[in-house]
Scaffold this active site. Structure first.
Site, short mmCIF file in Angstrom:
data_model
loop_
_atom_site.label_atom_id
_atom_site.label_comp_id
_atom_site.label_asym_id
_atom_site.label_seq_id
_atom_site.Cartn_x
_atom_site.Cartn_y
_atom_site.Cartn_z
CB CYS A 109 -0.97 0.00 1.18
SG CYS A 109 -2.32 1.19 0.99
CG ASP A 178 -5.22 2.37 8.07
OD1 ASP A 178 -4.57 1.62 7.34
OD2 ASP A 178 -5.67 3.47 7.70
C1 RUB Z 1 -3.66 3.19 3.62
C2 RUB Z 1 -2.93 2.26 4.52
C3 RUB Z 1 -1.70 2.80 5.16
C4 RUB Z 1 -2.05 3.36 6.55
C5 RUB Z 1 -0.90 4.14 7.15
O1 RUB Z 1 -4.94 2.72 3.26
O2 RUB Z 1 -3.34 1.15 4.80
O3 RUB Z 1 -0.74 1.80 5.32
O4 RUB Z 1 -3.17 4.21 6.46
O5 RUB Z 1 -0.64 5.27 6.39
P1 RUB Z 1 -5.85 3.66 2.33
P2 RUB Z 1 0.17 6.50 7.00
O6 RUB Z 1 -5.09 3.88 1.07
O7 RUB Z 1 -7.11 2.88 2.13
O8 RUB Z 1 -6.10 4.94 3.08
O9 RUB Z 1 1.49 5.96 7.41
O10 RUB Z 1 0.27 7.47 5.85
O11 RUB Z 1 -0.61 7.03 8.17
#
Ligand code: RUB
Length: 273
Positions: A109, A178
């Protein structure tokens, strides 16, 4: 022109703004402006609720709103925005120690915090190869791949189902989060299978997340997204399910990189009490 609440909600729901930290930052900036104009009354609460519900699995915004509700001050919003950005800088510095010269890293991701760690190691002059999964169905992994390749890193884009095929070639897996919960790490769907594959091949599985991702909410809501993201043709006889996140149990996680240190699952579970 100022962005309306509906425009911002649309950008968040469509994943134009994505990643737990970015969702919180954009929402907090919007709410700060609203509070300056209209105070912390009904309109603020309604907007806050809508923003929190837009991507209900990510916990950062929820945790920030709990603090704001108690203090009801613009300075509190500023303090939280600073804290989130400061945490990323701290996480990058601490996490880069896990990456040695000539390491191959696999990620899934697009996590701003996981990328901050990889970018920091790169800035320190380490030679790195990154295997980035495409991340079906919204392909946030392609965003990761392009972002890192543009810096000059050697990036290999793979499909999600190829993680086992390439795991032998990698040294560490680094993913974002998340929400960090008692049950485990909540992150983009496909994180759990990646962790299982890593464990099977004795590769360390690291999670990155600031402490505003510690999630003490009783209930975990896993967001289910529209079926058309997976398959556009609508067939009455065919059911399509599109959960956005999964929960990786702690036994697969080696460490969690936070702004307070590189913590063991045991450390984290104590903080969640
Ligand atoms: C994004 C995702 C990321 C976390 C952490 O999912 O799973 O790994 O949100 O991101 P989506 P960060 O694309 O559905 O939002 O480190 O930027 O907080």
């Amino acid at each position: 022109m100022d962005e309306s609440l509906n425009e911002l909600l649309k950008r968040i729901k469509s994943i134009e703004i994505q990643g737990a930290k970015e969702i919180a930052i954009h929402s907090l900036k919007f709410l700060k402006k609203l509070a300056k104009e209209k105070g912390f009354g009904r309109e603020f609460n309604r907007a806050a609720k809508k923003l929190e519900n837009a991507r209900p699995t990510a916990v950062v915004l929820h945790n920030c709103l709990e603090i704001i509700k108690k203090e009801k001050r613009i300075e509190t919003i500023d303090k939280l925005l600073r804290k989130l950005n400061q945490a990323t800088r701290e996480i990058a510095k601490r996490g880069s120690r896990l990456i040695k010269n000539n390491y191959a890293i696999m990620t899934h991701c697009h996590s701003g915090e996981a990328l901050a760690v990889i970018k920091q190691a790169w800035k320190e002059g380490k030679k790195i190869t990154v295997y980035a999964t495409e991340t079906r169905p919204k392909e946030q992994g392609i965003k990761t791949a392009k972002e890192l390749a543009r810096l000059g890193m050697h990036v290999i884009l793979i499909v999600d189902s190829a993680v086992e095929f390439f795991i032998k070639d990698i040294d560490v897996v680094i993913v974002g989060s998340d929400a960090i919960r008692r049950e485990g790490i909540v992150n983009k769907i496909g994180t759990y299978p990646l962790a299982v594959v890593a464990k099977e091949h004795k590769k360390p599985f690291y999670v990155v997340g600031n402490t505003l991702k510690l999630d003490k909410r009783k209930k975990l809501i896993i967001e289910e997204r529209p079926p058309h993201e997976i398959y556009v043709e609508h067939m009455k006889i065919l059911e399509v399910r599109n959960p956005a996140f999964d929960v990786t149990p702690w036994k697969y996680v080696k460490r969690v990189v936070t702004e307070k240190g590189i913590l063991t699952p045991g450390n984290i579970l104590r903080m969640l009490k």
